[in-house]
Design a protein around this motif. Structure first.
Motif, PDB file in Angstrom:
ATOM      1  N   LEU A  93      -7.360  39.347   5.493  1.00 50.13           N
ATOM      2  CA  LEU A  93      -6.706  39.549   6.782  1.00 50.13           C
ATOM      3  C   LEU A  93      -7.645  40.326   7.717  1.00 50.13           C
ATOM      4  N   HIS A  94      -7.857  39.807   8.907  1.00 53.16           N
ATOM      5  CA  HIS A  94      -8.785  40.447   9.850  1.00 53.16           C
ATOM      6  C   HIS A  94      -8.364  40.142  11.277  1.00 53.16           C
ATOM      7  N   GLN A  95      -8.966  40.862  12.208  1.00 53.17           N
ATOM      8  CA  GLN A  95      -8.870  40.527  13.626  1.00 53.17           C
ATOM      9  C   GLN A  95     -10.235  40.045  14.086  1.00 53.17           C
ATOM     10  N   ASP A  96     -10.246  39.146  15.078  1.00 56.15           N
ATOM     11  CA  ASP A  96     -11.497  38.759  15.724  1.00 56.15           C
ATOM     12  C   ASP A  96     -11.610  39.600  16.984  1.00 56.15           C
ATOM     13  N   ARG A  97     -12.445  40.622  16.936  1.00 59.96           N
ATOM     14  CA  ARG A  97     -12.492  41.539  18.081  1.00 59.96           C
ATOM     15  C   ARG A  97     -13.904  42.002  18.409  1.00 59.96           C
ATOM     16  N   HIS A 149      -3.662  39.770  13.493  1.00 60.85           N
ATOM     17  CA  HIS A 149      -4.327  39.720  12.185  1.00 60.85           C
ATOM     18  C   HIS A 149      -4.095  38.345  11.559  1.00 60.85           C
ATOM     19  N   HIS A 150      -5.109  37.842  10.872  1.00 61.85           N
ATOM     20  CA  HIS A 150      -4.977  36.517  10.255  1.00 61.85           C
ATOM     21  C   HIS A 150      -5.981  36.401   9.117  1.00 61.85           C
ATOM     22  N   GLY A 151      -5.696  35.467   8.208  1.00 62.68           N
ATOM     23  CA  GLY A 151      -6.601  35.241   7.080  1.00 62.68           C
ATOM     24  C   GLY A 151      -6.173  33.996   6.325  1.00 62.68           C
TER      25      GLY A 151
HETATM   26 FE    FE Z   1     -10.765  35.014  12.417  1.00 62.25          FE
END
Ligand code: FE
Ligand code: MD6
Length: 177
Positions: A93-97, A149-151
């Motif tokens: 799980l992560h954010q693209d930031r 958040h997504h993964g």
């Molecule tokens: Fe991503």
């Protein structure tokens, strides 16, 4: 599009990124465009060169056409990240930031085996929902969802015949700076 991505991989070979903690990621990765994304013990960053020192190949026209159809912005993408999953790969799980302008969307294209995509909110640890991304699906993280958040929890091996050896390719397109 798979043939175009194989040409990208021939020019810019897949590598296995390491997290800042020195663990190998389970996906193999490369990129096309002005920037690729590098992860190693020095941290995460966009980089104008592949770890082998070469520049990244251009983003294929077939991929740019998808961005033009769905991104809804005038800017062209500067990075097409290529994530290659084998049967057991996952993405935490992560954010693209790491991009400069978070008002611009990230567009993702899925090819090959189905993948269980988990998406939550902006705060880590909140509720999440899961959907299966299938070959040919395009997802846009934009607007209020840009920092969600997504993964990827897991693949469903054997669910697609697109890639002869199975697995999954995920492409993410973004404007970097
Ligand atoms: Fe991503
Ligand atoms: C994947 N996708 O589908 C991982 N990031 O394999 C992502 O990390 C992603 O699907 C930003 C926007 C859309 C995505």
């Amino acid at each position: 599009m798979v043939a175009d991505i194989r040409a990208v991989v021939a020019a810019a070979p897949l590598f296995t990124p390491e997290t800042t903690h020195g663990h190998k990621m389970s996906v193999r990765m490369t990129a096309a465009g002005d920037y690729g994304w590098i992860s190693d013990r020095r941290g995460y960053r966009y980089a104008p060169r592949h770890p082998d020192g070469g520049v990244w190949p251009p983003i294929p026209a077939s991929v740019l056409a998808v961005w033009k159809a769905v991104a809804g912005v005038d800017r062209a993408p500067q990075c097409c990240l290529v994530n290659w999953y084998d049967d057991h790969a996952r993405m935490g799980l992560h954010q693209d930031r790491d991009e400069a302008d978070l008002s611009l969307p990230v567009v993702s294209i899925s090819l090959g085996d189905d993948a269980l995509f988990r998406v939550g909110g902006i705060d880590r640890g909140g509720p999440t929902r899961s959907i299966w991304l299938r070959s040919g699906d395009v997802a846009v993280l934009g607007g209020a969802a840009r920092l969600a958040h997504h993964g990827i929890d897991r693949l469903r091996p054997g669910s697609s015949t697109l890639l002869p050896k199975g697995g999954r390719i995920n492409l993410t397109l973004r404007v970097v700076d």
